[in-house]
Design an enzyme around this catalytic site. Sequence first.
Site, PDB file in Angstrom:
ATOM      1  N   PRO A 195      20.345 -24.654 -14.684  1.00 54.07           N
ATOM      2  CG  PRO A 195      21.837 -24.096 -12.806  1.00 54.07           C
ATOM      3  CD  PRO A 195      22.005 -24.658 -14.469  1.00 54.07           C
TER       4      PRO A 195
ATOM      5  N   GLY B 226      17.091 -19.507 -12.474  1.00 53.94           N
ATOM      6  CA  GLY B 226      17.069 -18.655 -11.396  1.00 53.94           C
ATOM      7  C   GLY B 226      18.520 -18.851 -10.782  1.00 53.94           C
TER       8      GLY B 226
ATOM      9  N   GLY C 154      21.277 -17.447 -12.552  1.00 53.73           N
ATOM     10  CA  GLY C 154      22.545 -16.594 -13.051  1.00 53.73           C
ATOM     11  C   GLY C 154      23.169 -17.024 -14.175  1.00 53.73           C
TER      12      GLY C 154
ATOM     13  CB  SER D 200      15.204 -16.214 -18.426  1.00 51.03           C
ATOM     14  OG  SER D 200      16.145 -15.136 -18.217  1.00 51.03           O
TER      15      SER D 200
ATOM     16  CG  ASP E 123      21.546 -12.339 -18.889  1.00 51.70           C
ATOM     17  OD1 ASP E 123      22.659 -12.035 -18.796  1.00 51.70           O
ATOM     18  OD2 ASP E 123      20.944 -12.932 -18.150  1.00 51.70           O
TER      19      ASP E 123
HETATM   20  O1  PMV Z   1      19.169 -12.936 -14.436  1.00 49.47           O
HETATM   21  P1  PMV Z   1      20.836 -13.161 -14.430  1.00 49.47           P
HETATM   22  O2  PMV Z   1      21.201 -13.578 -13.070  1.00 49.47           O
HETATM   23  O3  PMV Z   1      21.354 -13.922 -15.539  1.00 49.47           O
HETATM   24  O4  PMV Z   1      21.630 -11.804 -14.718  1.00 49.47           O
HETATM   25  C1  PMV Z   1      21.405 -10.700 -15.416  1.00 49.47           C
HETATM   26  C2  PMV Z   1      22.379  -9.926 -15.330  1.00 49.47           C
HETATM   27  C3  PMV Z   1      22.053  -8.451 -14.612  1.00 49.47           C
HETATM   28  O5  PMV Z   1      23.208  -7.493 -14.946  1.00 49.47           O
HETATM   29  C4  PMV Z   1      21.906  -8.475 -13.240  1.00 49.47           C
HETATM   30  C5  PMV Z   1      20.434  -7.886 -15.392  1.00 49.47           C
HETATM   31  C6  PMV Z   1      20.952  -7.386 -16.846  1.00 49.47           C
HETATM   32  O6  PMV Z   1      19.757  -7.304 -17.611  1.00 49.47           O
HETATM   33  O7  PMV Z   1      22.019  -7.189 -17.452  1.00 49.47           O
END
Ligand code: PMV
Length: 291
Positions: free
Chosen positions: A80, A82, A84, A88, A131
């Site tokens: 999904p 947005g 987490g 992306s 990520d």
């Molecule tokens: O975008 P998400 O929900 O996969 O989270 C990224 C993790 C964060 O620590 C919030 C941002 C980062 O760049 O590390």
Amino acid sequence: MVSTGTGFAKTILFGEHFVVQGTHAIGASLSIPLNVTLTPAEELSINIPTGQIVLDASRKILDAFGLDGNYLIEIDTKIPSGAGMGWSAAYSVALSRAAAAAQGMELTWKRIAEYAYLGEEVFHGNPSGIDNTLSSRRGAILFKKGEDPIPIELGVPLHIVIAHTGKMGITKDLVAGVAQIRAERPDFFLELMKREERLVVEAKKCLETANLERLGELMDTNHGYLKQVGVSTLELEDVVSIAKENGALGAKITGAGGGGCAIALAESKKETETLMQALSSKYLVFEAQIG
Ligand code: PMV
């Protein structure tokens, strides 16, 4: 020529947000793929509804590979967006792999992660890099911004349930909100960072020595820190309490929060069923085994 590439979903076990500010974090890739097929076309387009930001990120990655023509980009995934779970990053990795294949380049996961970072910059503004690193390689890692990740050998596989609140969290805004707290209340924030760093170091030991009970406690504590920097929501709190009431050893936000997902640690595979059942009446749930 048609080319393809794959990236994977991820979960952050400890240290999201604080990792952007300089602490260590721990995450793992998940076996949920995102596949991209890249076909030369008249204009740059994507087969599913996405915002302009996805086209912008795509253009940046393609240009970095010297692919200045247009393409139809076909995305196939159950991740999904947005939420987490790293949509992306998985997309940026998959597109980088497809672009490398189109250019006949064979790249290491590290180079792929570097190209994917260019996409993450468009999506997130100031990404830590965790990520795209998680999405381009398999397994669990200890991660610090700007450093090579350290693989973590798990003493025992982790059984995790991921519950999606159905609300979208906007990582860029949430990360900016945390940076604002740091700017406005530096003493409070630096103390939290110190605690988070200690917690992550202990969590790595618990993962290696299979101390699941303590690991769960550390997840709860980490969730508390994330609450203190304002990234939890009513739904995320609801997921965490349902999980705890139904036997989770620990539960916390995973990723940027503000919606998106929370994760719950089960004692073993058997206990994931109770958690899945309890959470699935209200939320979209995923079962994941790490390690
Ligand atoms: O975008 P998400 O929900 O996969 O989270 C990224 C993790 C964060 O620590 C919030 C941002 C980062 O760049 O590390």
